[in-house]
Each structure stands twice: as structure tokens, then as C-alpha cells.
Scaffold this motif. Structure first.
Motif, short mmCIF file in Angstrom:
data_model
loop_
_atom_site.label_atom_id
_atom_site.label_comp_id
_atom_site.label_asym_id
_atom_site.label_seq_id
_atom_site.Cartn_x
_atom_site.Cartn_y
_atom_site.Cartn_z
N HIS A 119 0.97 -1.00 0.31
CA HIS A 119 0.08 0.18 0.27
C HIS A 119 1.27 1.55 0.24
CE1 HIS A 119 -3.03 2.70 0.67
NE2 HIS A 119 -2.69 3.35 1.97
N GLU A 120 2.52 0.75 0.84
CA GLU A 120 2.79 2.24 0.92
C GLU A 120 3.43 2.78 0.14
OE1 GLU A 120 5.13 5.71 2.98
OE2 GLU A 120 3.10 4.51 3.49
N LEU A 121 3.66 1.71 -0.72
CA LEU A 121 4.55 1.35 -2.51
C LEU A 121 3.60 2.44 -3.83
CD1 LEU A 121 6.69 -1.35 -2.56
CD2 LEU A 121 7.79 0.24 -3.01
N PHE A 122 2.35 2.29 -3.13
CA PHE A 122 1.35 2.52 -4.47
C PHE A 122 0.97 4.00 -3.98
CE2 PHE A 122 -3.46 2.68 -4.82
CZ PHE A 122 -3.78 2.86 -6.46
N MET A 123 1.06 4.18 -2.77
CA MET A 123 0.46 5.87 -2.66
C MET A 123 1.67 6.32 -2.43
SD MET A 123 -2.53 5.43 -1.26
CE MET A 123 -2.62 6.77 -1.50
N ARG A 124 2.76 6.71 -2.07
CA ARG A 124 3.69 6.50 -2.79
C ARG A 124 4.20 7.19 -4.46
NH1 ARG A 124 9.49 5.45 0.71
NH2 ARG A 124 8.47 5.30 2.49
N THR A 125 4.07 6.04 -4.55
CA THR A 125 4.29 6.05 -6.83
C THR A 125 3.25 6.86 -6.89
OG1 THR A 125 5.46 4.02 -6.86
CG2 THR A 125 4.70 4.92 -8.93
N GLY A 126 1.88 7.34 -6.27
CA GLY A 126 0.50 8.03 -6.79
C GLY A 126 1.18 9.60 -6.79
N ASP A 127 1.83 10.11 -5.44
CA ASP A 127 1.99 11.17 -4.96
C ASP A 127 3.27 11.80 -6.11
OD1 ASP A 127 1.76 13.08 -3.35
OD2 ASP A 127 3.61 12.75 -1.93
N ARG A 128 4.10 10.73 -6.17
CA ARG A 128 4.86 11.49 -7.50
C ARG A 128 4.96 11.81 -8.69
NH1 ARG A 128 10.14 7.02 -4.90
NH2 ARG A 128 10.08 8.03 -2.74
N ILE A 129 3.87 10.40 -8.99
CA ILE A 129 3.68 10.94 -10.44
C ILE A 129 2.20 12.11 -10.75
CG2 ILE A 129 4.57 8.82 -11.26
CD1 ILE A 129 1.47 8.45 -11.36
N GLU A 130 1.68 12.23 -9.59
CA GLU A 130 0.77 13.37 -9.64
C GLU A 130 1.10 14.63 -10.91
OE1 GLU A 130 -1.20 15.99 -6.15
OE2 GLU A 130 -1.20 13.84 -5.68
N ALA A 131 2.22 14.87 -10.47
CA ALA A 131 2.65 16.38 -11.34
C ALA A 131 2.42 15.92 -12.40
CB ALA A 131 3.40 16.95 -10.95
N VAL A 132 3.52 14.84 -12.98
CA VAL A 132 3.27 14.59 -14.25
C VAL A 132 1.72 14.03 -14.87
CG1 VAL A 132 3.49 12.28 -15.68
CG2 VAL A 132 5.46 13.12 -14.20
N LEU A 133 0.67 13.59 -14.19
CA LEU A 133 -0.72 13.22 -14.08
C LEU A 133 -1.03 14.46 -14.90
CD1 LEU A 133 -1.80 10.34 -12.31
CD2 LEU A 133 -0.44 10.42 -14.84
N ALA A 134 -1.14 15.69 -13.78
CA ALA A 134 -1.68 16.48 -13.82
C ALA A 134 -1.52 17.16 -15.85
CB ALA A 134 -0.99 17.62 -12.75
N GLU A 135 0.51 17.39 -15.46
CA GLU A 135 0.64 18.16 -17.47
C GLU A 135 -0.20 17.84 -18.22
OE1 GLU A 135 4.85 17.31 -19.36
OE2 GLU A 135 5.11 17.25 -16.55
N HIS A 136 -0.16 16.00 -17.92
CA HIS A 136 -0.79 16.04 -19.37
C HIS A 136 -2.82 15.61 -19.09
CE1 HIS A 136 3.09 14.71 -21.54
NE2 HIS A 136 2.90 14.33 -20.01
N GLY A 137 -2.93 16.46 -17.67
CA GLY A 137 -4.86 16.05 -18.03
C GLY A 137 -5.35 15.33 -17.53
N LEU A 138 -4.20 14.12 -16.44
CA LEU A 138 -5.03 12.51 -16.76
C LEU A 138 -5.42 12.60 -15.25
CD1 LEU A 138 -2.50 10.84 -18.50
CD2 LEU A 138 -4.83 11.45 -18.92
N THR A 139 -6.58 11.10 -14.45
CA THR A 139 -6.48 11.39 -13.25
C THR A 139 -5.82 9.02 -13.18
OG1 THR A 139 -8.44 9.49 -13.74
CG2 THR A 139 -8.54 12.01 -13.61
N PRO A 140 -5.54 9.41 -11.88
CA PRO A 140 -4.92 8.67 -12.17
C PRO A 140 -5.86 7.59 -12.88
CG PRO A 140 -5.02 9.09 -9.84
CD PRO A 140 -5.63 9.77 -10.67
N ALA A 141 -7.24 6.95 -12.78
CA ALA A 141 -8.14 6.05 -13.49
C ALA A 141 -7.60 6.11 -14.79
CB ALA A 141 -8.98 6.04 -12.90
#
Length: 155
Positions: free
Chosen positions: A14-36
Motif C-alpha cells: 500500500h505504501e509503495l502504491f501511495m508513494r508512486t501515486g504521489d510522485r507521479i501526480e504532477a506528471v498526470l496533471a501535466e497531461h490532464g490525466l487522473t490515476p484512472a
């Protein structure tokens, strides 16, 4: 296996999943993406035949209405196209557009660079892939009867 060990593994996952999600949040936002939507792009391999909506729903562990919602977002952004399946005209397949390929590659590259797994060496990663594959293998319990015995050959 002890409960505390299993609990520690689940917590670390769970921690790995959450950390990775947190770390890529800006990249997703840059491309207009959500995690889904990012996960949906990742699930469409441009080197394979376009998957059907049913196949994609299975890969993403979601139902048809949820997948339609995500695919509408990606279609509206010009990242995927839905077309009739040439093998079954009643079914739809999903293919990446050129923009979809570009965005998918950028998200994957950023995720691989930012994941905590990047700190591990090749041998450690190979061992981890083997262990995760073992954990994700189809459950043998389904092949057993309710008493837990393996199935017997027909007589």
C-alpha cells in the motif's frame, strides 16, 4: 507465514502504491490525466491488437459503466479511439491515437523513474517479479473441491 509478516507486506504494498501515486501526480496533471485514465492508457499496449472494452474492463478490474466513463474522457482528449471489433461487429475495441501513444510513453517513463522500485538492482527486481508473479498466479483453491482436496481424474 505469520499474520504480522503478511500484514507488513500488505502495508508495504500500500505504501509503495501511495508513494508512486504521489510522485507521479504532477506528471498526470501535466497531461490532464487522473490515476484512472492513466491506468487505462497503460493497459492499452500499442504493440498488441487493440483490446475489446470487455478485455480492458478485466485488465482494469472495473465494470462496463466505469470503463465507458474513463474511455469517454480519453476519447474527448483525443488519446484513444473506439471502433467496431473487426472480429465481432457487436463489440468495440480501443486503440491509442498518436497523441495517446505519446502521453502513455511519457507517463510510463515518469512512473519508472519515480517509483521507489527504481532504487533496486536488476537481480532484486527479477526476484521481486518472480515473487509477485507467484502471488498473482491464479488461485489453486478454485481447482479444489470444498473439502480442499485436489480434483480427481474422471473414472
Amino acid at each position: 507465514m505469520t499474520r504480522s509478516t503478511l500484514e507488513a507486506v500488505v502495508a508495504a504494498n500500500h505504501e509503495l502504491f501511495m508513494r508512486t501515486g504521489d510522485r507521479i501526480e504532477a506528471v498526470l496533471a501535466e497531461h490532464g490525466l487522473t490515476p484512472a485514465t492513466a491506468q487505462a492508457l497503460w493497459a492499452i499496449d500499442p504493440d498488441q491488437a487493440p483490446p475489446s472494452m470487455k478485455t480492458l474492463a478485466g485488465r482494469l478490474y472495473c465494470n462496463a459503466p466505469n470503463l465507458s466513463f474513463v474511455m469517454n474522457q480519453l476519447t474527448d482528449r483525443g488519446l484513444v479511439e473506439r471502433t467496431a471489433d473487426p472480429a465481432d461487429r457487436r463489440s468495440r475495441v480501443v486503440a491509442l491515437t498518436d497523441d495517446g501513444r505519446r502521453v502513455r510513453a511519457a507517463v510510463i517513463e515518469a512512473t519508472l523513474a519515480l517509483t521507489p522500485f527504481a532504487r533496486l538492482g536488476d537481480e532484486e527486481l527479477r526476484k521481486l517479479v518472480d515473487l509477485l508473479g507467484k502471488a498473482l498466479a491464479p488461485e489453486e483453491e478454485k481447482a479444489q473441491d470444498p473439502a480442499g482436496r485436489p480434483p480427481t481424474a474422471p473414472s
